[in-house]
Design an enzyme around this catalytic site. Structure first.
Site, PDB file in Angstrom:
ATOM      1  CB  ILE A 198     -12.898 -23.490   3.938  1.00  0.00           C
ATOM      2  CG1 ILE A 198     -12.044 -22.466   3.924  1.00  0.00           C
ATOM      3  CG2 ILE A 198     -12.706 -24.761   3.311  1.00  0.00           C
ATOM      4  CD1 ILE A 198     -10.823 -22.889   4.101  1.00  0.00           C
ATOM      5  CB  SER A 240       3.179   1.722   6.313  1.00  0.00           C
ATOM      6  OG  SER A 240       1.926   1.849   6.799  1.00  0.00           O
ATOM      7  CG  HIS A 253      -0.293   0.417   2.404  1.00  0.00           C
ATOM      8  ND1 HIS A 253      -0.095  -0.849   3.425  1.00  0.00           N
ATOM      9  CD2 HIS A 253       0.036   1.400   3.036  1.00  0.00           C
ATOM     10  CE1 HIS A 253       0.575  -0.163   4.426  1.00  0.00           C
ATOM     11  NE2 HIS A 253       0.574   1.191   4.409  1.00  0.00           N
ATOM     12  CG  ASP A 282       0.082  -4.280   2.626  1.00  0.00           C
ATOM     13  OD1 ASP A 282      -0.077  -3.421   1.716  1.00  0.00           O
ATOM     14  OD2 ASP A 282       0.134  -3.334   3.651  1.00  0.00           O
TER      15      ASP A 282
END
Length: 526
Positions: free
Chosen positions: A325, A266, A163, A193
């Site tokens: 699932i 980040s 991102h 990510d």
């Protein structure tokens, strides 16, 4: 008239009362004692000069005792060794939307409606932005962002978050010594990510090593990054939890740390006390927009697997068996007569997928992959997703109530998984009441848009057991207690039979707008 000293009008301080006079006498006595002590030190010392009390035997004894006390552990030696491998990442995007509510990338993990976009609205702060500071405007349609990263090899390969760089037209990195380089995006993986970039025009970069395993809860960690664009910043904390599922997707397996992590961190690393990277900081839980001591890092083993594929082919391919699932809850386990709520319940095998071709059916429970037990549905998704397409796998399955083994070859996970949805809305129908469950039902074939199989839910009592367990008007009941149903009478008979067998709940398979799943509903009395 002569003013009395105690008169405020005299302009002098008011005298103290009698008790203060007594205190004054005590002070005088204390001064006398101090004078005697002074004579003791100065008059009776071995020399005529003053005695240096800091070299006295008494002080030496105290100082020696203090030096034996364990001192707080510092991180300076580790930081000095690992900090040069950490970089600041700056991205520029031209011609993109200037709406800061999301990053507005054509194929971004944070595009509107995506799991990552919803994830950042929950965990990225009050504005819903990713913690990479996406959305700073440089004017004239230019949007800029900042994040962090770290070198993983001396030739300039570096890791950051998807991102942070996804959709960027230009990426620049600044090293710890202040030098700036242009970087190229080698590949990104929105599902985890993770992004791999390559610095151009440099060589012999200091790099960090990815740890082979996960840290333990309680281990020290150091977060290094570029918070708020300030440059290399170090914070410390511990591993608060492991294996966190924060609703980002089926591959959630985050490490939770309490080292202060803020916007701009980040893509930065979380180091252990050996100086190895145990995680890539990707998100924070932040009601206020700043650090509140809850940050999430992608585990190093996951990063290692992803970047190996990104470096090799620029993208990530994952194994796929073609099943929908869900977790095995305790209620579901009780319905199936299982002792433990473990494994992954197959809600629906996809037509022509590897699992369906091998004979796996809805209601089966996958308990192991290649001999390794599967704890829950998320672990199955991560295990299969971590294998290369084309690999042969052996699945241990509870099939129709009996243990069985299925051998199949993994296909490749499609890039786009479309959610199953019904195009037509259910038409109002009176339906037949289901005693004690709080809902009415009708044959699906009698309701426009609901197909020819199953029994459609036409009404749900908001205070009943069905509503409490997530039943909604328009849902289609496909199976009850493992038996397919096509009309209300079969539903009622299956529930009656379960009560006669003294079962506490019954397992119902539903089809909704998001596919099919199982629900264990308590039967109650009657």
């Amino acid at each position: 008239m002569t003013n009395h000293p105690s008169d405020p009008s005299s302009g002098s301080f008011r005298y103290a009362p009698r008790r203060s006079l007594l205190s004054a006498r005590r002070l005088a006595l204390m001064a006398s004692v101090a004078a005697v002590l002074a004579v003791t030190v100065y008059g009776f010392g071995p020399s005529s000069g003053p005695l240096d009390i800091f070299s006295s035997p008494a002080y030496a004894q105290v100082n020696n005792a203090v030096s034996k006390v364990a001192q707080p552990t510092g991180f300076a030696d580790i930081v000095e060794r690992v900090k040069p491998s950490v970089i600041s990442v700056k991205v520029t995007m031209r011609g993109k939307s200037t709406d800061t509510s999301n990053s507005a990338d054509d194929d971004s993990s944070t595009q509107p409606g995506s799991p990552m976009e919803r994830f950042f609205h929950q965990f990225g702060g009050p504005d819903g932005l990713p913690p990479g500071m996406r959305g700073h405007h440089g004017g004239h349609g230019v949007m800029m962002g900042q994040g962090s990263g770290f070198f993983i090899s001396s030739d300039g390969y570096a890791v950051t978050n998807n991102h942070v760089v996804d959709g960027a037209d230009k990426v620049e990195v600044t090293t710890d010594d202040g030098k700036t380089y242009t970087a190229k995006v080698i590949g990104t993986d929105a599902r985890t990510d993770v992004a791999l970039i390559k610095v151009e025009g440099g060589a012999d970069f200091p790099f960090a090593k990815l740890a082979a395993g996960k840290p333990r809860v309680g281990d020290w960690v150091l977060a290094v990054g570029n918070p708020f664009g300030l440059g290399g910043t170090v914070t410390a904390g511990i591993v608060s939890a492991s294996g966190r599922d924060i609703g980002n997707g089926p591959y959630d397996d985050f490490i939770q740390i309490d080292a202060p992590v803020n916007k701009g961190n980040s893509g930065g690393p979380a180091f252990d006390m050996q100086g190895e990277v145990v995680g890539v900081n990707t998100a924070i839980y932040s009601p206020s927009g700043g650090s509140v001591g809850i940050a999430f890092s992608i585990p190093a083993p996951t990063v290692k697997t992803v970047i190996a594929q990104l470096k090799d082919k620029g993208s990530v391919s994952r194994g796929w068996i073609g099943v929908q699932i869900q977790p095995v809850t305790q209620d579901i386990a009780n319905s199936l007569g299982l002792k433990k709520a473990e494994g992954a319940l197959v809600a629906e095998p996809q037509a022509n997928g590897p699992a369906a071709k091998a004979g796996i059916e809805a209601g089966d429970i996958i308990t192991a992959v290649n001999g390794q037990s599967v704890k829950d549905a998320r672990e199955l998704a991560r295990t299969i997703g971590g294998l290369e397409p084309g690999n042969a796998v052996k699945l241990d399955v509870l099939h129709q109530g009996k243990d069985a083994v299925f051998n199949l070859t993994l296909a490749e996970l499609p890039n786009a998984q479309l959610a199953q949805a019904d195009s037509g809305a259910a038409s109002p129908t009176q339906g037949v009441d289901v005693p004690k469950l709080g809902m009415t039902i009708a044959p699906a074939s009698s309701v426009a848009g609901d197909g020819k199989t199953g029994v459609v839910v036409t009404n749900v009592d908001p205070n009943g057991a069905a509503a409490e367990h997530g039943f909604k008007e328009g849902d289609v009941i496909l199976e009850v207690a493992g038996k397919s149903v096509v009309n209300p009478a079969e539903v009622r008979d299956a529930i009656k039979s379960a009560r006669a067998d003294n079962k506490n709940n019954v397992l119902i398979r539903l089809r909704s707008g998001e596919g099919s799943h199982y629900v264990a509903v308590p039967l109650g009395n009657g």
